[in-house]
Write an enzyme that holds these catalytic residues in place. Structure first.
Site, PDB file in Angstrom:
ATOM      1  N   GLY A 131       0.964  -1.192  -0.084  1.00  0.00           N
ATOM      2  CA  GLY A 131      -0.178   0.074   0.060  1.00  0.00           C
ATOM      3  C   GLY A 131       0.943   1.213  -0.041  1.00  0.00           C
ATOM      4  O   GLY A 131       1.247   1.730  -1.055  1.00  0.00           O
ATOM      5  N   SER A 132       1.437   1.695   1.139  1.00  0.00           N
ATOM      6  CA  SER A 132       2.062   3.061   1.281  1.00  0.00           C
ATOM      7  C   SER A 132       3.598   2.564   0.783  1.00  0.00           C
ATOM      8  O   SER A 132       3.760   3.610  -0.029  1.00  0.00           O
ATOM      9  CB  SER A 132       2.204   3.389   2.796  1.00  0.00           C
ATOM     10  OG  SER A 132       0.902   3.804   3.366  1.00  0.00           O
ATOM     11  N   TRP A 158      -8.110  -2.073  -3.968  1.00  0.00           N
ATOM     12  CA  TRP A 158      -8.356  -0.883  -3.841  1.00  0.00           C
ATOM     13  C   TRP A 158      -8.504  -0.115  -4.942  1.00  0.00           C
ATOM     14  O   TRP A 158      -7.920   1.067  -4.940  1.00  0.00           O
ATOM     15  CB  TRP A 158      -7.766  -0.263  -2.548  1.00  0.00           C
ATOM     16  CG  TRP A 158      -8.052  -0.832  -1.338  1.00  0.00           C
ATOM     17  CD1 TRP A 158      -7.133  -1.852  -0.492  1.00  0.00           C
ATOM     18  CD2 TRP A 158      -9.123  -0.541  -0.613  1.00  0.00           C
ATOM     19  NE1 TRP A 158      -7.797  -2.103   0.518  1.00  0.00           N
ATOM     20  CE2 TRP A 158      -8.970  -1.473   0.806  1.00  0.00           C
ATOM     21  CE3 TRP A 158     -10.394   0.118  -0.757  1.00  0.00           C
ATOM     22  CZ2 TRP A 158     -10.071  -1.483   1.657  1.00  0.00           C
ATOM     23  CZ3 TRP A 158     -11.443   0.123   0.371  1.00  0.00           C
ATOM     24  CH2 TRP A 158     -11.175  -0.708   1.484  1.00  0.00           C
ATOM     25  N   GLY A 244      -3.204  13.732  -8.510  1.00  0.00           N
ATOM     26  CA  GLY A 244      -4.343  13.132  -8.074  1.00  0.00           C
ATOM     27  C   GLY A 244      -4.509  13.603  -6.552  1.00  0.00           C
ATOM     28  O   GLY A 244      -5.708  13.834  -6.048  1.00  0.00           O
ATOM     29  N   GLU A 369      -5.028   7.901  -1.947  1.00  0.00           N
ATOM     30  CA  GLU A 369      -3.806   8.522  -2.700  1.00  0.00           C
ATOM     31  C   GLU A 369      -2.540   9.130  -1.850  1.00  0.00           C
ATOM     32  O   GLU A 369      -2.189  10.098  -1.833  1.00  0.00           O
ATOM     33  CB  GLU A 369      -4.558   9.654  -3.521  1.00  0.00           C
ATOM     34  CG  GLU A 369      -5.441   9.080  -4.595  1.00  0.00           C
ATOM     35  CD  GLU A 369      -5.815   9.702  -5.686  1.00  0.00           C
ATOM     36  OE1 GLU A 369      -5.053  10.702  -5.990  1.00  0.00           O
ATOM     37  OE2 GLU A 369      -6.876   9.560  -6.301  1.00  0.00           O
TER      38      GLU A 369
HETATM   39  N1  CAA Z   1       7.384  12.476  -8.847  1.00  0.00           N
HETATM   40  C1  CAA Z   1       8.397  11.853  -9.707  1.00  0.00           C
HETATM   41  N2  CAA Z   1       9.423  10.953  -9.280  1.00  0.00           N
HETATM   42  C2  CAA Z   1       9.216  10.697  -7.941  1.00  0.00           C
HETATM   43  C3  CAA Z   1       8.200  11.161  -7.231  1.00  0.00           C
HETATM   44  C4  CAA Z   1       7.160  12.139  -7.614  1.00  0.00           C
HETATM   45  N3  CAA Z   1       6.311  12.675  -6.932  1.00  0.00           N
HETATM   46  N4  CAA Z   1       8.346  10.635  -5.879  1.00  0.00           N
HETATM   47  C5  CAA Z   1       9.417   9.823  -5.924  1.00  0.00           C
HETATM   48  N5  CAA Z   1       9.917   9.745  -7.315  1.00  0.00           N
HETATM   49  C6  CAA Z   1      11.163   9.036  -7.675  1.00  0.00           C
HETATM   50  C7  CAA Z   1      12.424   9.494  -6.757  1.00  0.00           C
HETATM   51  O1  CAA Z   1      13.086  10.566  -7.412  1.00  0.00           O
HETATM   52  C8  CAA Z   1      13.173   8.219  -6.896  1.00  0.00           C
HETATM   53  O2  CAA Z   1      13.873   8.286  -8.407  1.00  0.00           O
HETATM   54  P1  CAA Z   1      15.255   7.752  -8.445  1.00  0.00           P
HETATM   55  O3  CAA Z   1      15.317   5.990  -8.277  1.00  0.00           O
HETATM   56  O4  CAA Z   1      15.714   7.884  -9.757  1.00  0.00           O
HETATM   57  O5  CAA Z   1      16.335   8.392  -7.405  1.00  0.00           O
HETATM   58  C9  CAA Z   1      12.155   7.255  -7.012  1.00  0.00           C
HETATM   59  O6  CAA Z   1      10.996   7.675  -7.323  1.00  0.00           O
HETATM   60  C10 CAA Z   1      11.930   6.270  -5.785  1.00  0.00           C
HETATM   61  O7  CAA Z   1      11.750   7.454  -4.777  1.00  0.00           O
HETATM   62  P2  CAA Z   1      11.908   7.236  -3.232  1.00  0.00           P
HETATM   63  O8  CAA Z   1      13.183   6.476  -2.983  1.00  0.00           O
HETATM   64  O9  CAA Z   1      11.380   8.508  -2.480  1.00  0.00           O
HETATM   65  O10 CAA Z   1      10.714   5.685  -2.862  1.00  0.00           O
HETATM   66  P3  CAA Z   1      10.096   5.358  -1.751  1.00  0.00           P
HETATM   67  O11 CAA Z   1      10.058   3.794  -1.930  1.00  0.00           O
HETATM   68  O12 CAA Z   1      10.892   6.034  -0.592  1.00  0.00           O
HETATM   69  O13 CAA Z   1       8.628   5.731  -1.649  1.00  0.00           O
HETATM   70  C11 CAA Z   1       6.689   7.255  -1.161  1.00  0.00           C
HETATM   71  C12 CAA Z   1       8.073   7.043  -1.691  1.00  0.00           C
HETATM   72  C13 CAA Z   1       6.550   8.987  -1.227  1.00  0.00           C
HETATM   73  C14 CAA Z   1       6.691   6.807   0.278  1.00  0.00           C
HETATM   74  C15 CAA Z   1       5.861   6.338  -2.186  1.00  0.00           C
HETATM   75  O14 CAA Z   1       6.047   5.425  -2.194  1.00  0.00           O
HETATM   76  C16 CAA Z   1       4.370   7.018  -1.797  1.00  0.00           C
HETATM   77  O15 CAA Z   1       3.810   7.963  -2.396  1.00  0.00           O
HETATM   78  N6  CAA Z   1       3.483   6.099  -1.446  1.00  0.00           N
HETATM   79  C17 CAA Z   1       2.265   5.969  -1.194  1.00  0.00           C
HETATM   80  C18 CAA Z   1       1.480   5.508  -2.346  1.00  0.00           C
HETATM   81  C19 CAA Z   1      -0.046   5.867  -2.450  1.00  0.00           C
HETATM   82  O16 CAA Z   1      -0.263   7.012  -2.529  1.00  0.00           O
HETATM   83  N7  CAA Z   1      -0.846   5.031  -2.820  1.00  0.00           N
HETATM   84  C20 CAA Z   1      -2.113   5.315  -3.246  1.00  0.00           C
HETATM   85  C21 CAA Z   1      -2.373   4.527  -4.427  1.00  0.00           C
HETATM   86  S1  CAA Z   1      -3.996   4.991  -5.501  1.00  0.00           S
HETATM   87  C22 CAA Z   1      -5.039   4.980  -4.360  1.00  0.00           C
HETATM   88  O17 CAA Z   1      -5.285   5.208  -3.381  1.00  0.00           O
HETATM   89  C23 CAA Z   1      -6.334   4.282  -4.982  1.00  0.00           C
HETATM   90  C24 CAA Z   1      -7.232   4.742  -6.073  1.00  0.00           C
HETATM   91  O18 CAA Z   1      -7.837   4.256  -6.745  1.00  0.00           O
HETATM   92  C25 CAA Z   1      -7.699   6.363  -5.670  1.00  0.00           C
END
Ligand code: CAA
Length: 387
Positions: A131-132, A158, A244, A369
């Site tokens: 998820g997260s 989800w 989103g 999200e």
């Molecule tokens: N835009 C562009 N690139 C991004 C970014 C962004 N917002 N955020 C991260 N990246 C890139 C980073 O630059 C990194 O790139 P490199 O590998 O080239 O360095 C790569 O992605 C990995 O980034 P992180 O190391 O920061 O990744 P992480 O594993 O630590 O995760 C996190 C970061 C912010 C926690 C992310 O996993 C996250 O947002 N998690 C939540 C997921 C979420 O919102 N899920 C909901 C899904 S949809 C839903 O709810 C259902 C629906 O139908 C509405």
């Protein structure tokens, strides 16, 4: 005061307000009770241009900007947050992704019908055990020997609008050993063999929106339906989520505005101990704090929308602004709807008024999200540059 809001913006806001009041508000309670997906009004929203607000007219959209999108979202969500969820996913998680990362052929085939509202789009990142921590997923896509198709297997959960979606942007692993760099995005046709839907989630709020699992059993996805390059999926997923999160912040604001307006009206009309309850300082304090949070949410949403529009012109990211807007607006919506029930007393707790629906609908905005905890992580990482 906000000179970036033009006459054209005010026109779409007024159109959304009229439609929300006349066509959505009268059916909102019934759909909340039955959990029935409001297909007829969703189709009508498509005809009115609300399902692809930021999509250029050449691809079937309204050709407007993010300010137009948030103004319309707020109005729709003031009447019913379920319609808002369907609208938000279609606009920002699906259409924005296709517009930004799709090929011309993909846009013609998969963006035009969704931006016009003839078809419904969905976005699928989450899995039962992912998820997260979105970079860990168990579903897999493997290129066949001929190099023509990916064979997809696994279970996603989800997925908003999945029971009715004609097409889904799917994120899955093509190279599991590479972690998040092994994630690839695909455009899925839900009428093809190998795709099926799992159980529909029974939910606390946004009950008229439909959410379910989707299951892939040797689903064959043509290479032409890969969105972006192999391994680019995680960045596409995150980029799209930034858009989103502005939509969900707007949804939270719409719910909070509705709860505040109801509370003001009630405080002016309801009497206790020989005076209007709005004359009691304890009610005044609640109303003042609710109003501050509603307006502060709006300012953060405008800031995020303007930041997104600036990056569209000049590049870069607006992740922090989007996360700040979502975090503050969603927590404010919980605060405001809780106080609104308190001001209404027993009537607020009763299903005869929509206050308890606003309260139930507000909760999801702190979860989907990206949870509030994830938004705080994004904001703090942006501030410090640390991980
Ligand atoms: N835009 C562009 N690139 C991004 C970014 C962004 N917002 N955020 C991260 N990246 C890139 C980073 O630059 C990194 O790139 P490199 O590998 O080239 O360095 C790569 O992605 C990995 O980034 P992180 O190391 O920061 O990744 P992480 O594993 O630590 O995760 C996190 C970061 C912010 C926690 C992310 O996993 C996250 O947002 N998690 C939540 C997921 C979420 O919102 N899920 C909901 C899904 S949809 C839903 O709810 C259902 C629906 O139908 C509405």
């Amino acid at each position: 005061m906000f000179d970036f809001i033009t006459e054209e913006h005010k026109m779409i806001q007024a159109a959304a307000r009229d439609f929300a009041r006349n066509s959505i508000a009268p059916i909102a309670t019934e759909h909340d009770e039955t959990g029935e997906f409001p297909l007829a009004t969703v189709r009508e929203m498509g005809r009115l241009g609300f399902m692809g607000i930021e999509v250029p007219e050449e691809y079937g959209g309204a050709g407007m900007d993010t300010i137009a999108y948030v103004l319309a979202m707020v109005e729709i969500c003031k009447a019913d947050a379920s319609h808002g969820t369907i609208m938000s996913v279609n606009n920002s998680l699906y259409a924005h992704g296709l517009l930004k990362f799709g090929t011309e052929e993909q846009k013609q085939n998969y963006l035009v019908p969704v931006a016009t509202g003839q078809k419904i789009g969905a976005y699928s990142l989450t899995e039962p055990m992912s998820g997260s921590d979105a970079g860990t997923m168990k579903s897999r896509a493997t290129l066949n020997e001929a190099g023509t198709h990916y064979v997809i297997n696994g279970r996603k959960s989800w997925v908003t609008s999945a029971p009715y979606a004609d097409t889904v942007i799917l994120f899955t692993m093509t190279q599991p050993d590479k972690g998040h760099k092994g994630v690839t995005a695909f455009i899925i046709d839900t009428d093809q063999p190998g795709f099926s839907r799992g159980k529909k989630e029974p939910k606390l709020g946004i009950r008229a929106s439909a959410t379910s699992e989707i299951i892939f059993d040797n689903y064959e996805c043509p290479v032409a339906n890969r969105l972006g390059a192999e391994g680019e999926g995680f960045k596409i997923a995150m980029t799209v989520l930034d858009a989103g999160r502005i939509g969900i912040a707007s949804q939270a604001l719409g719910i909070a505005e509705a709860a505040l307006e109801a509370s003001i009206a009630y405080a002016r009309e309801r009497e206790a101990f020989g005076q209007k309850i709005g004359e009691f300082q304890m009610i005044q304090q609640k109303l003042a704090d609710m109003k501050c949070r509603v307006d502060a949410s709006r300012l953060l949403i405008y800031q995020a929308a303007l930041a997104k529009m600036a990056t569209t012109r000049g590049g870069g990211r607006y992740s922090m602004e989007a996360s700040m807007a979502k975090l503050f607006a969603s927590e404010s919506a919980m605060y405001v709807t809780t106080q609104a029930i308190q001001i209404h007393g027993g009537m607020g707790y009763s299903k005869e008024m929509p206050l308890e629906r606003y309260f139930r609908d507000a909760k999801i905005t702190e979860i989907y999200e990206g949870t509030s905890e994830i938004q705080r992580m994004v904001i703090a990482r942006s501030l410090t540059g640390l991980r």
